[in-house]
Design a protein around this motif. Structure first.
Motif, short mmCIF file in Angstrom:
data_model
loop_
_atom_site.label_atom_id
_atom_site.label_comp_id
_atom_site.label_asym_id
_atom_site.label_seq_id
_atom_site.Cartn_x
_atom_site.Cartn_y
_atom_site.Cartn_z
N LEU A 40 34.36 47.22 42.92
CA LEU A 40 34.65 46.49 44.16
C LEU A 40 33.98 45.12 44.16
O LEU A 40 33.88 44.48 45.21
N LYS A 41 33.52 44.69 43.00
CA LYS A 41 32.84 43.39 42.91
C LYS A 41 33.78 42.25 43.26
O LYS A 41 35.01 42.41 43.29
N ALA A 42 33.16 41.09 43.52
CA ALA A 42 33.93 39.87 43.86
C ALA A 42 34.90 40.14 45.01
O ALA A 42 36.07 39.75 44.96
N ASN A 43 34.36 40.81 46.05
CA ASN A 43 35.17 41.12 47.23
C ASN A 43 36.42 41.91 46.85
O ASN A 43 37.52 41.61 47.30
N ALA A 44 36.21 42.94 46.01
CA ALA A 44 37.32 43.77 45.52
C ALA A 44 38.38 42.89 44.86
O ALA A 44 39.55 42.92 45.21
N TYR A 45 37.92 42.09 43.89
CA TYR A 45 38.80 41.19 43.13
C TYR A 45 39.60 40.27 44.05
O TYR A 45 40.75 39.94 43.79
N GLY A 46 38.95 39.87 45.14
CA GLY A 46 39.55 38.94 46.07
C GLY A 46 40.40 39.54 47.16
O GLY A 46 40.90 38.83 48.03
N LEU A 47 40.54 40.86 47.18
CA LEU A 47 41.47 41.48 48.12
C LEU A 47 40.80 42.08 49.35
O LEU A 47 41.49 42.55 50.25
N GLY A 48 39.47 42.07 49.41
CA GLY A 48 38.77 42.54 50.60
C GLY A 48 38.02 43.83 50.36
O GLY A 48 38.63 44.91 50.30
N MET A 49 36.70 43.76 50.26
CA MET A 49 35.90 44.92 49.89
C MET A 49 36.03 46.07 50.89
O MET A 49 36.23 47.22 50.50
#
Length: 386
Positions: A40-49
């Motif tokens: 879930l790194k980087a804000n879930a690959y940009g999609l929102g953690m």
């Protein structure tokens, strides 16, 4: 896609929950008995953690969801603030000043040097409780990890430094080429990992073993590890030949302006495009300030309008992008939707196609989508949540 009920007027990212969950299910099926550590790194690959965490929890049973993975202590703290009480693994090396924070948040770090083990032991002493950790074993990635060939020496040192303060919970390695067509480099890394484990002191770090990323899980069945660590595959990016996921993220923008131009009209900074006929141009409400790669323009980038591919013309600006609508039947009007990534009618533009055009990878495209773009979450029943 002329009138989606998003309530968003400019541009947005759609996240398809059903597709993400089916991708996770495919990882589970491919890896068999292995438990899951979704990244879930980087804000879930940009999609929102936060929203992605809930999607994962709805798809994976508690006994299947062994941990979630992050790269930074701040990301682990954010998960705690969201109410996640399960295990959080921090896979990137932590700067020296962050060990106390990680301990307070109850995070489980990946450690790559003896000094890091000592810092973690001091954090455990300060907290007054045992803390768990994993050791990364470097089998060729080179960016972190203890050297595989020296496992006998550093294994004994790690065991001494951990003493009674720490729980040496597991060991892992990271593949550098598992998404490539040839399996041999990954096989060599796995063999190095296994040999390193054999050199460790009896019982040290063997409780939880893992090596498989998305490609290792889907293409190679997880290599028999106790857990697998899916990342890009969950989010709709290819994990190599035979590991094509369902698309998850769509990037859409409103057409803000439609105008007819005469032959010889130029478009964009540097006037790099010149109309060769009477043309109809559409100005999209999205630009590189939103994370749309600027290099798409000279690389033959396209958008979908009314199910047809239309070319991006001129240079992409910070806030707007122009497309040529001349060959789209009927009068296209301001307010209609253009799709930069995703499906419209029978046509699709995948995140991997966009990445290939600009000479990068799907990871960079997804994580580069800016905060100015609202995320709209599409539930399996079609319900949309901003």
């Amino acid at each position: 896609m002329s009138d989606p009920s998003t309530g968003v007027s400019r541009a947005w990212v759609e996240v398809d929950e059903g597709a993400l969950r089916r991708n996770l299910r495919r990882v589970k099926d491919a890896a068999g008995a292995s438990a899951l550590v979704p990244m879930l790194k980087a804000n879930a690959y940009g999609l929102g953690m936060g929203p992605v965490l809930e999607m994962v929890r709805r798809e994976a049973a508690p006994h299947e969801l062994w941990a979630v993975g992050v790269a930074a202590v701040s990301e682990g703290e954010a998960l705690r603030a969201l109410g996640w009480g399960g295990r959080v693994m921090v896979f990137a090396p932590m700067p020296p000043g962050e060990y106390a924070r990680a301990a307070r948040a109850g995070l489980t770090p990946a450690l790559s040097e003896i000094d890091a083990v000592r810092r973690w032991a001091q954090a455990a002493k300060d907290e007054g409780r045992r803390l768990a950790f994993h050791t990364e074993i470097d089998t060729g990635m080179g960016r972190a990890g203890f050297a595989a060939a020296d496992a006998a020496a550093w294994g004994a040192e790690v065991a001494r430094a951990a003493a009674d303060l720490l729980e040496w919970e597991g060991c892992f390695t990271h593949f550098h080429s598992a998404d490539e067509p040839e399996p041999e480099p990954t096989d060599r890394q796995q063999a190095l990992f296994q040999r390193a484990l054999e050199l460790l002191p009896p019982g040290a770090g063997r409780r939880v073993l893992h090596s498989a990323n998305s490609a290792g899980a889907v293409r190679r069945g997880g290599f028999g590890g106790d857990v697998v660590r899916p990342g890009i595959f969950l989010y709709g990016g290819s994990a190599g030949p035979g590991a094509e996921p369902e698309p998850v993220a769509s990037l859409r923008a409103r057409i803000a302006l439609v105008r007819e131009v005469e032959p010889g009209s130029t478009c964009g900074y540097g006037a790099t495009y010149t109309a060769t006929r009477r043309e109809r141009w559409g100005t999209l409400s999205i630009g590189y300030g939103d994370g749309l790669p600027r290099r798409l323009s000279p690389a033959g980038g396209e958008a979908l309008v009314r199910g047809r591919r239309v070319p991006i013309i001129g240079r992409i600006s910070m806030d707007v992008t122009v497309v040529d609508l001349t060959d789209v039947p009927g009068p296209v009007e301001a307010g209609e939707t253009a799709t930069l990534i995703g499906t419209d009618g029978g046509e699709s533009i995948t995140v991997d196609e966009v990445a290939a055009r600009v000479g990068t990878i799907s990871y960079e495209v997804l994580t580069g989508l800016g905060t100015r773009l609202p995320r709209v979450y599409v539930a399996p029943d079609g319900t949309r949540t901003p």
